[in-house]
Design a protein around this motif. Structure first.
Motif, PDB file in Angstrom:
ATOM      1  N   ILE A  74      11.762  38.614 -21.764  1.00  0.00           N
ATOM      2  CA  ILE A  74      11.350  39.686 -22.670  1.00  0.00           C
ATOM      3  C   ILE A  74      11.002  40.906 -21.817  1.00  0.00           C
ATOM      4  CG2 ILE A  74       9.727  40.362 -24.487  1.00  0.00           C
ATOM      5  CD1 ILE A  74       8.980  37.243 -24.500  1.00  0.00           C
ATOM      6  N   THR A  75      11.527  42.056 -22.189  1.00  0.00           N
ATOM      7  CA  THR A  75      11.153  43.291 -21.502  1.00  0.00           C
ATOM      8  C   THR A  75       9.995  43.938 -22.254  1.00  0.00           C
ATOM      9  OG1 THR A  75      13.430  43.594 -20.752  1.00  0.00           O
ATOM     10  CG2 THR A  75      11.984  45.519 -20.650  1.00  0.00           C
ATOM     11  N   TYR A  76       8.828  43.894 -21.620  1.00  0.00           N
ATOM     12  CA  TYR A  76       7.633  44.495 -22.217  1.00  0.00           C
ATOM     13  C   TYR A  76       7.322  45.808 -21.529  1.00  0.00           C
ATOM     14  CZ  TYR A  76       6.133  40.160 -24.593  1.00  0.00           C
ATOM     15  OH  TYR A  76       6.028  39.062 -25.404  1.00  0.00           O
ATOM     16  N   GLU A  77       6.832  46.765 -22.294  1.00  0.00           N
ATOM     17  CA  GLU A  77       6.322  47.989 -21.710  1.00  0.00           C
ATOM     18  C   GLU A  77       4.918  48.198 -22.239  1.00  0.00           C
ATOM     19  OE1 GLU A  77       8.922  51.446 -22.017  1.00  0.00           O
ATOM     20  OE2 GLU A  77       7.174  52.767 -21.900  1.00  0.00           O
ATOM     21  N   GLY A  78       3.975  48.392 -21.319  1.00  0.00           N
ATOM     22  CA  GLY A  78       2.600  48.552 -21.772  1.00  0.00           C
ATOM     23  C   GLY A  78       1.662  48.972 -20.666  1.00  0.00           C
ATOM     24  N   ILE A  79       0.391  48.986 -20.995  1.00  0.00           N
ATOM     25  CA  ILE A  79      -0.634  49.445 -20.065  1.00  0.00           C
ATOM     26  C   ILE A  79      -1.230  48.236 -19.348  1.00  0.00           C
ATOM     27  CG2 ILE A  79      -2.772  50.776 -19.878  1.00  0.00           C
ATOM     28  CD1 ILE A  79      -2.096  51.649 -22.880  1.00  0.00           C
ATOM     29  N   PRO A  80      -1.120  48.195 -18.013  1.00  0.00           N
ATOM     30  CA  PRO A  80      -1.759  47.079 -17.298  1.00  0.00           C
ATOM     31  C   PRO A  80      -3.252  47.037 -17.642  1.00  0.00           C
ATOM     32  CG  PRO A  80      -0.297  48.265 -15.824  1.00  0.00           C
ATOM     33  CD  PRO A  80      -0.364  49.063 -17.099  1.00  0.00           C
ATOM     34  N   LEU A  81      -3.741  45.836 -17.916  1.00  0.00           N
ATOM     35  CA  LEU A  81      -5.145  45.710 -18.309  1.00  0.00           C
ATOM     36  C   LEU A  81      -6.063  46.225 -17.198  1.00  0.00           C
ATOM     37  CD1 LEU A  81      -6.374  44.646 -20.927  1.00  0.00           C
ATOM     38  CD2 LEU A  81      -6.878  42.526 -19.754  1.00  0.00           C
ATOM     39  N   ALA A  82      -5.634  46.036 -15.944  1.00  0.00           N
ATOM     40  CA  ALA A  82      -6.442  46.484 -14.799  1.00  0.00           C
ATOM     41  C   ALA A  82      -6.698  47.993 -14.872  1.00  0.00           C
ATOM     42  CB  ALA A  82      -5.743  46.123 -13.492  1.00  0.00           C
ATOM     43  N   TRP A  83      -5.696  48.769 -15.333  1.00  0.00           N
ATOM     44  CA  TRP A  83      -5.875  50.221 -15.420  1.00  0.00           C
ATOM     45  C   TRP A  83      -6.942  50.568 -16.447  1.00  0.00           C
ATOM     46  CZ3 TRP A  83      -0.076  52.280 -15.443  1.00  0.00           C
ATOM     47  CH2 TRP A  83       0.551  51.864 -14.250  1.00  0.00           C
ATOM     48  N   LEU A  84      -6.926  49.849 -17.580  1.00  0.00           N
ATOM     49  CA  LEU A  84      -7.932  50.105 -18.620  1.00  0.00           C
ATOM     50  C   LEU A  84      -9.321  49.717 -18.126  1.00  0.00           C
ATOM     51  CD1 LEU A  84      -5.908  48.849 -21.725  1.00  0.00           C
ATOM     52  CD2 LEU A  84      -6.705  51.204 -21.354  1.00  0.00           C
ATOM     53  N   LEU A  85      -9.388  48.632 -17.341  1.00  0.00           N
ATOM     54  CA  LEU A  85     -10.677  48.202 -16.787  1.00  0.00           C
ATOM     55  C   LEU A  85     -11.190  49.233 -15.791  1.00  0.00           C
ATOM     56  CD1 LEU A  85     -10.047  44.366 -16.250  1.00  0.00           C
ATOM     57  CD2 LEU A  85     -11.425  45.467 -18.025  1.00  0.00           C
ATOM     58  N   ASP A  86     -10.288  49.751 -14.954  1.00  0.00           N
ATOM     59  CA  ASP A  86     -10.683  50.766 -13.974  1.00  0.00           C
ATOM     60  C   ASP A  86     -11.230  52.004 -14.680  1.00  0.00           C
ATOM     61  OD1 ASP A  86      -9.994  49.168 -11.877  1.00  0.00           O
ATOM     62  OD2 ASP A  86      -8.008  50.065 -11.564  1.00  0.00           O
ATOM     63  N   ALA A  87     -10.512  52.420 -15.734  1.00  0.00           N
ATOM     64  CA  ALA A  87     -10.924  53.623 -16.464  1.00  0.00           C
ATOM     65  C   ALA A  87     -12.304  53.436 -17.089  1.00  0.00           C
ATOM     66  CB  ALA A  87      -9.902  53.957 -17.539  1.00  0.00           C
ATOM     67  N   ALA A  88     -12.652  52.177 -17.401  1.00  0.00           N
ATOM     68  CA  ALA A  88     -13.926  51.924 -18.078  1.00  0.00           C
ATOM     69  C   ALA A  88     -15.077  51.748 -17.098  1.00  0.00           C
ATOM     70  CB  ALA A  88     -13.790  50.681 -18.951  1.00  0.00           C
ATOM     71  N   ALA A  89     -14.778  51.651 -15.809  1.00  0.00           N
ATOM     72  CA  ALA A  89     -15.802  51.434 -14.777  1.00  0.00           C
ATOM     73  C   ALA A  89     -16.658  50.210 -15.113  1.00  0.00           C
ATOM     74  CB  ALA A  89     -16.666  52.677 -14.605  1.00  0.00           C
ATOM     75  N   VAL A  90     -16.086  49.035 -14.866  1.00  0.00           N
ATOM     76  CA  VAL A  90     -16.733  47.762 -15.191  1.00  0.00           C
ATOM     77  C   VAL A  90     -17.986  47.566 -14.331  1.00  0.00           C
ATOM     78  CG1 VAL A  90     -16.403  45.257 -15.152  1.00  0.00           C
ATOM     79  CG2 VAL A  90     -14.525  46.754 -15.873  1.00  0.00           C
ATOM     80  N   GLN A  91     -19.064  47.165 -14.988  1.00  0.00           N
ATOM     81  CA  GLN A  91     -20.320  46.927 -14.251  1.00  0.00           C
ATOM     82  C   GLN A  91     -20.252  45.602 -13.492  1.00  0.00           C
ATOM     83  OE1 GLN A  91     -23.354  47.124 -17.277  1.00  0.00           O
ATOM     84  NE2 GLN A  91     -22.947  49.292 -17.705  1.00  0.00           N
ATOM     85  N   PRO A  92     -20.993  45.495 -12.372  1.00  0.00           N
ATOM     86  CA  PRO A  92     -20.946  44.264 -11.557  1.00  0.00           C
ATOM     87  C   PRO A  92     -21.363  43.011 -12.340  1.00  0.00           C
ATOM     88  CG  PRO A  92     -22.141  46.013 -10.394  1.00  0.00           C
ATOM     89  CD  PRO A  92     -21.861  46.536 -11.774  1.00  0.00           C
ATOM     90  N   ALA A  93     -22.207  43.167 -13.344  1.00  0.00           N
ATOM     91  CA  ALA A  93     -22.686  42.004 -14.103  1.00  0.00           C
ATOM     92  C   ALA A  93     -21.594  41.398 -14.986  1.00  0.00           C
ATOM     93  CB  ALA A  93     -23.871  42.414 -14.964  1.00  0.00           C
ATOM     94  N   ALA A  94     -20.538  42.170 -15.264  1.00  0.00           N
ATOM     95  CA  ALA A  94     -19.486  41.687 -16.171  1.00  0.00           C
ATOM     96  C   ALA A  94     -18.650  40.616 -15.480  1.00  0.00           C
ATOM     97  CB  ALA A  94     -18.604  42.851 -16.588  1.00  0.00           C
ATOM     98  N   ARG A  95     -18.363  39.531 -16.190  1.00  0.00           N
ATOM     99  CA  ARG A  95     -17.571  38.445 -15.596  1.00  0.00           C
ATOM    100  C   ARG A  95     -16.348  38.077 -16.438  1.00  0.00           C
ATOM    101  NH1 ARG A  95     -21.099  33.754 -14.912  1.00  0.00           N
ATOM    102  NH2 ARG A  95     -19.243  32.866 -13.950  1.00  0.00           N
TER     103      ARG A  95
END
Ligand SMILES: Nc1nc2c(c(=O)[nH]1)N[C@H]1C(S)=C(S)[C@@H](COP(=O)(O)O)O[C@H]1N2
Ligand SMILES: [Mo]
Length: 377
Positions: free
Chosen positions: A267-288
């Motif tokens: 399947i050819t998927y096109e989308g936003i890597p989840l890592a990019w969305l996480l980076d943009a959100a600035a994940v706190q160290p407590a998040a697991r």
């Protein structure tokens, strides 16, 4: 048949009926929602009936030997189908408990054998009811011409029923480009513009059949659609469609494996890597963990932060160069190619960063917590 043989025969028939009924209830996509809470019990019932069937069959090997000596091809074929049926069923249940890898088309093979076996058993029963053979014939002579034609006809009917099953599968075998293949009730503008790699799809168009699964009514996205990132992040964010569709995307070709034993490949998927969305959100160290929420209001699942950051985990918006139709989880669905597809949350509308594990919709109802397709932990 002796009295004891009659009793086992009846028990075999009963086990077969239980197998057919529970099997159908487990298979039918429309029943996934209504029967979700009963699914673990249905599965257990199906497996127990299979074990009972196997045990009765094993105990009756001498009887089948005798029938084979009477040169009854129906008996031998029935036995072969039953054995293959039981093997694929055992494999599926062991695979779903994480003991064995599940070949991508195991469910289709199991279904085919089930339909074939049930049709043959039905034929066997009808024939026994309306055209009982003289005992002597069964015991020590080759079958007559008339009996042979009846059997040949019965087997042809059973075979065609088994084959027809392929076309009875919902949304079977159509390309996503075919507008008649899947329903799309989304009305979002502007549509995502496919990247050059996506259209024509680098994978050449996917191979296989999606079964449209949902446990709740399919939500339709309009201009009120939002994508929310919240929880343990420094920059919580609510994207509207225009913002979301403007984010950079990546293209990948990957396979899709449902834990029930069916797959769709390349399947050819096109989308936003989840890592990019996480980076943009600035994940706190407590998040697991990342909790993923569907717009159906019911379905959720989770990934650990490490899993969520895998290279090929994305929020897909296009499939084979087209917007994902609502049937297949559009406008945005999660794609986790290395895990079984129950992780691939459809109609994804929110993610929440949390500090403790969360059990997803199907994990609460018996699917294994370990969703890796290849069990490397
Ligand atoms: N919201 C939601 N997402 C979901 C499901 C569901 O029922 N609801 N089913 C999961 C399962 S078990 C599978 S196999 C895939 C099926 O995807 P498809 O319907 O596009 O074939 O979606 C997964 N994501
Ligand atoms: Mo699945």
């Amino acid at each position: 048949m002796t009295c004891g043989e009659k009793r086992t025969h009846r028990l075999l028939a009963a086990a077969l009926v239980v197998l057919a009924v529970t099997g159908l209830l487990l298979y039918l996509p429309v029943l996934r929602g209504p029967l979700a809470d009963s699914r673990p019990f249905l599965r257990a019932g199906h497996i127990i009936a299979g074990l009972v069937f196997a045990a009765l069959l094993a105990a009756n090997i001498p009887f089948f030997r005798q029938a084979a000596a009477g040169r009854d091809p129906v008996q031998s074929l029935l036995l072969a189908v039953a054995v293959a049926w039981l093997v694929t069923g055992g494999w599926l249940s062991l695979g779903q408990s994480g003991w064995l890898a599940i070949p991508g088309d195991l469910s289709a093979v199991h279904l085919f054998l089930a339909v074939l076996g049930s049709a043959a058993a039905l034929f066997h029963a009808v024939r026994a009811r309306f055209a009982p053979r003289p005992a002597a014939e069964a015991a020590d002579t080759a079958i007559g011409r008339r009996a042979f034609f009846i059997q040949a006809f019965g087997w042809l009917a059973a075979l065609s029923l088994g084959a027809a099953w392929q076309w009875l599968l919902p949304a079977g075998g159509k390309a996503p480009g075919d507008p008649a293949a899947f329903k799309d009730c989304n009305s979002l503008t502007p549509p995502p513009t496919p990247a050059p790699q996506s259209s024509p799809p680098v994978g050449g168009g996917y191979q296989g059949k999606f079964r449209v699964y949902t446990v709740a009514p399919i939500p339709c996205a309009d201009s009120a659609w939002r994508f929310t990132v919240g929880g343990l992040v420094d920059k919580p964010r609510v994207y509207n469609w225009e913002e979301f569709v403007g984010l950079p995307r990546r293209v990948q070709v990957s396979d899709f494996h449902c834990v029930e034993g069916w797959s769709v490949r390349r399947i050819t998927y096109e989308g936003i890597p989840l890592a990019w969305l996480l980076d943009a959100a600035a994940v706190q160290p407590a998040a697991r963990y990342v909790k993923l929420l569907s717009g159906d209001g019911v379905y959720t699942d989770t990934l650990s932060i490490d899993q969520a950051r895998l290279d090929d985990v994305m929020v897909a918006m296009l499939i084979d160069g087209r917007p994902i139709p609502s049937d297949l989880g559009g406008p945005a669905r999660l794609v986790v190619p290395q895990m079984h597809a129950y992780k691939a949350v459809k109609w994804l509308v929110a993610m929440e960063l949390i500090d403790r594990p969360h059990s997803g919709y199907w994990e609460k109802r018996g699917y294994p917590a370990d969703a890796w397709v290849d069990k490397r932990g």
